[in-house]
Structure formats: C-alpha cells, structure tokens
Design an enzyme around this catalytic site. Structure first.
Site, short mmCIF file in Angstrom:
data_model
loop_
_atom_site.label_atom_id
_atom_site.label_comp_id
_atom_site.label_asym_id
_atom_site.label_seq_id
_atom_site.Cartn_x
_atom_site.Cartn_y
_atom_site.Cartn_z
N SER A 143 0.87 -1.19 0.00
CA SER A 143 0.00 0.00 0.00
C SER A 143 0.90 1.22 0.00
CB SER A 143 -0.85 0.00 1.28
OG SER A 143 -1.52 1.23 1.43
N TYR A 156 -2.36 -0.74 10.43
CA TYR A 156 -2.24 -0.84 8.97
C TYR A 156 -0.91 -0.24 8.51
CZ TYR A 156 -3.85 -0.97 4.10
OH TYR A 156 -3.98 -1.25 2.75
N1 LIG Z 1 -8.64 -0.59 -1.32
C1 LIG Z 1 -7.64 0.23 -1.13
O1 LIG Z 1 -7.82 1.47 -1.10
C2 LIG Z 1 -6.23 -0.31 -0.95
C3 LIG Z 1 -5.15 0.59 -1.07
C4 LIG Z 1 -3.87 0.11 -0.91
C5 LIG Z 1 -3.63 -1.22 -0.67
N2 LIG Z 1 -4.69 -2.09 -0.55
C6 LIG Z 1 -4.39 -3.49 -0.29
O2 LIG Z 1 -4.91 -4.28 -1.32
C7 LIG Z 1 -5.14 -5.61 -0.86
C8 LIG Z 1 -6.54 -6.04 -1.26
O3 LIG Z 1 -7.47 -5.23 -0.57
P1 LIG Z 1 -8.88 -4.78 -1.19
O4 LIG Z 1 -8.91 -3.31 -1.18
O5 LIG Z 1 -9.15 -5.53 -2.42
O6 LIG Z 1 -9.81 -5.24 0.03
P2 LIG Z 1 -11.03 -6.26 0.11
O7 LIG Z 1 -11.42 -6.23 1.54
O8 LIG Z 1 -12.02 -5.95 -0.95
O9 LIG Z 1 -10.37 -7.66 -0.27
C9 LIG Z 1 -9.48 -8.32 0.60
C10 LIG Z 1 -9.73 -9.80 0.47
O10 LIG Z 1 -8.79 -10.48 1.30
C11 LIG Z 1 -9.49 -11.55 1.91
N3 LIG Z 1 -8.76 -11.98 3.11
C12 LIG Z 1 -8.59 -11.28 4.27
N4 LIG Z 1 -7.90 -12.02 5.15
C13 LIG Z 1 -7.62 -13.20 4.53
C14 LIG Z 1 -6.94 -14.36 4.93
N5 LIG Z 1 -6.40 -14.49 6.15
N6 LIG Z 1 -6.83 -15.38 4.05
C15 LIG Z 1 -7.40 -15.29 2.82
N7 LIG Z 1 -8.07 -14.21 2.40
C16 LIG Z 1 -8.17 -13.17 3.24
C17 LIG Z 1 -10.88 -11.01 2.20
O11 LIG Z 1 -11.82 -12.03 2.43
C18 LIG Z 1 -11.13 -10.21 0.93
O12 LIG Z 1 -11.75 -11.00 -0.07
C19 LIG Z 1 -4.93 -5.55 0.65
O13 LIG Z 1 -3.65 -6.07 0.98
C20 LIG Z 1 -5.01 -4.07 0.96
O14 LIG Z 1 -4.32 -3.73 2.12
C21 LIG Z 1 -5.98 -1.66 -0.70
#
Ligand SMILES: NC(=O)c1ccc[n+]([C@@H]2O[C@H](COP(=O)([O-])OP(=O)(O)OC[C@H]3O[C@@H](n4cnc5c(N)ncnc54)[C@H](O)[C@@H]3O)[C@@H](O)[C@H]2O)c1
Length: 268
Positions: A143, A156
């Site tokens: 991130s 986070y």
């Molecule tokens: N959305 C944003 O603004 C953003 C920005 C920067 C980074 N990220 C990163 O992107 C990645 C994906 O996040 P997202 O935004 O798609 O969120 P999201 O919540 O839509 O998806 C995350 C997924 O991870 C799964 N998950 C969580 N814990 C788990 C585990 N222990 N085992 C297997 N699956 C698990 C959840 O069930 C979910 O389907 C994350 O690492 C997040 O930190 C997101």
C-alpha cells in the site's frame, strides 16, 4: 530486465474473492495464466472463479486462511496439485483493522498475521523451489501506507511498512538467483476495504481513487519488467521522495492533515 509472460503459467492470488485480488485474478487469467483463487471468503472465491471460467479462463477456488502457518501450507500444497509448479504468487490478502492507540491487541495480531507473516510463510515454502528453478515472482500488494503512513491507522501503517520491508529483503537476498519481487503500493482503490475505512474514505478517494481493474492492469503489465515498486497512483513516488529528503517537513504536513481531519470531525 526480466519479463514474466503469464500465458499458461501457474499463479496463486490470495484475497482474490473480492476487490483488487479478484481483479488481479481476472486479469492474469485473461492473459492466459492458470489461477488459484484463494480467499477466506469461500463465496467470493467461487464467484471469481465463475467469472474467469465464463470468460474462457482457467481458475481453481481454494477457500481458507492464507495467513496462518497451516493455512499457507495447505494453500501451497493444493496449488501445487492444481497447477503443477507455482510460477508466481500474489500475496494480496490484507486487512485494515483498528484506529488510533485504542487499536486492540487482537487487531494488531491479526494485522501482523495477514499483512506480514502470510508473506513470510509463503516465501519460506516457495523461494527454495524458485531458486532451484532459477525463476519465480513474488508480488506483494502492500500500500502507499507502506511507503508513507495512513492517518488514523497505526496497525495498517506499521504492518504495510513491514510488508514492503520484507519484500525489499527478499529482493535483496534472492534477485541474483532469479526471484523477482514486486510491491504494489496504491492509495485509494474502490473496494470493500475503502468503503469500510470510515472518514478516511473521503481522504483516500479525493486524490482520485482507482478501480481495482485499473490497478490489476498496471500490475500485470509490470510483469513485463522487474521494477520493484508498482505505483498505480504515480504521485505516491513524489510523496515518498519528499518523505525521505525532507522528513520533518513531510511529518509536519501530515500532522496538519491530521489536525484538519480532527477539526472536521468536531464540527460535524
Ligand atoms: N482498497 C484500497 O484502497 C487499498 C489501497 C492500498 C492497498 N490495498 C491493499 O490491497 C489488498 C486487497 O485489498 P482490497 O482493497 O481488495 O480489500 P477487500 O477487503 O475488498 O479484499 C481483501 C480480500 O482479502 C481476503 N482476506 C482477508 N484475510 C484473509 C486471509 N487471512 N486469508 C485469505 N483471504 C483473506 C478477504 O476475504 C477479501 O476477499 C490488501 O492487501 C489491501 O491492504 C488496498
């Protein structure tokens, strides 16, 4: 510059039942990869696989925890069975838990497990095979919070810094043995995680939140090279440089932002 062509390669994406992971899985499958779709959300994983299959791609749903030691071991074993070799691993599953100093111990522990130890546990099982084969890709969805910080979210921020640090360490240690490591570091992306981020949603969306598909296209395009940092929001590169070259000025600016948010909250 090492290139990785996804065509017919075996790829695992964790957290691929929703959001960025689902978009990564769809994009990789569209480019010919055979994809193991892992998620703790079994319905989400099944949904992503159905989408990939209806578009003519090949995917396998694996429901389970991709963070615990046993969960990662089971996922690696199943993926090897389904794919033969695992050529690339997208350590994408992540959690954003707790706010401020009151963040409970349990949320710190979960954040450390999912955002950091999941990557360590997967690399431990994958890297020896990649070193022997002289090739493999480890792509971490970290991130911008891992390069900068996230206002209000200590667990986070700290664990995403650790995710970047571990990815850097892997790259430093194994690059010459054919293991390419990349870190995707976006700001706001329109997913369930952003929706759940409360008052931060507005802050993270203001600087142009992206769609998951945009992040996935950019990240999969980046397989054509071996750049470590993948920055879907290019301005993050500038903030990162400013943080390094003028740390106190940067901290002061971030504190101003914190104060503005506090004022907004009290006038609500
Ligand atoms: N959305 C944003 O603004 C953003 C920005 C920067 C980074 N990220 C990163 O992107 C990645 C994906 O996040 P997202 O935004 O798609 O969120 P999201 O919540 O839509 O998806 C995350 C997924 O991870 C799964 N998950 C969580 N814990 C788990 C585990 N222990 N085992 C297997 N699956 C698990 C959840 O069930 C979910 O389907 C994350 O690492 C997040 O930190 C997101």
């Amino acid at each position: 510059m090492a290139a990785f062509d996804p065509e017919n390669r075996g790829v695992v994406v964790t957290g691929a039942g929703n959001g960025i992971g689902a978009a990564l899985a769809r994009e990789l499958a569209a480019r010919g990869a055979r994809v193991v779709v892992s998620d703790i959300d079994a319905d989400g994983a099944a949904r992503t696989v159905a989408e990939i299959e209806s578009a003519g791609g090949t995917a396998f749903a694996v429901a389970g925890d991709a963070a615990s030691e046993e969960g990662v071991a089971a996922l690696v074993a199943t993926a090897r069975r389904e794919l033969g070799a695992i050529d690339a691993w997208y350590a994408n599953a992540g959690v954003d838990r707790g706010r401020g100093l009151d963040t409970p111990e349990s949320e710190w522990a979960l954040s450390i497990d999912v955002n950091v130890m999941a990557h360590v546990r997967a690399a431990r099982l994958l890297v020896p095979e990649w070193v022997a084969a002289r090739g493999g890709r480890f792509v971490v969805t970290a991130s911008a919070a891992g390069l900068l910080t996230m206002i209000g979210a200590p667990a986070y921020s700290v664990t995403k810094h650790a995710a970047v640090a571990f990815a850097e360490w892997l790259s430093v240690t194994y690059r010459h043995q054919g293991v390419v490591v990349q870190a995707i570091c976006p700001q706001g992306v329109r997913t369930g995680m952003l929706e759940r981020s409360g008052e931060l949603e507005e802050l993270l969306s203001r600087d142009s939140a992206l769609e998951p598909a945009d992040v996935a296209t950019l990240a999969v395009d980046a397989l054509g090279g071996d750049d470590f940092l993948i920055l879907p929001h290019p301005e993050v590169g500038g903030y990162y440089a400013a943080r390094a070259s003028a740390t106190d000025k940067w901290l002061h600016g971030m504190n101003k932002l914190q104060q503005r948010l506090e004022t907004k909250e009290t006038t609500r």
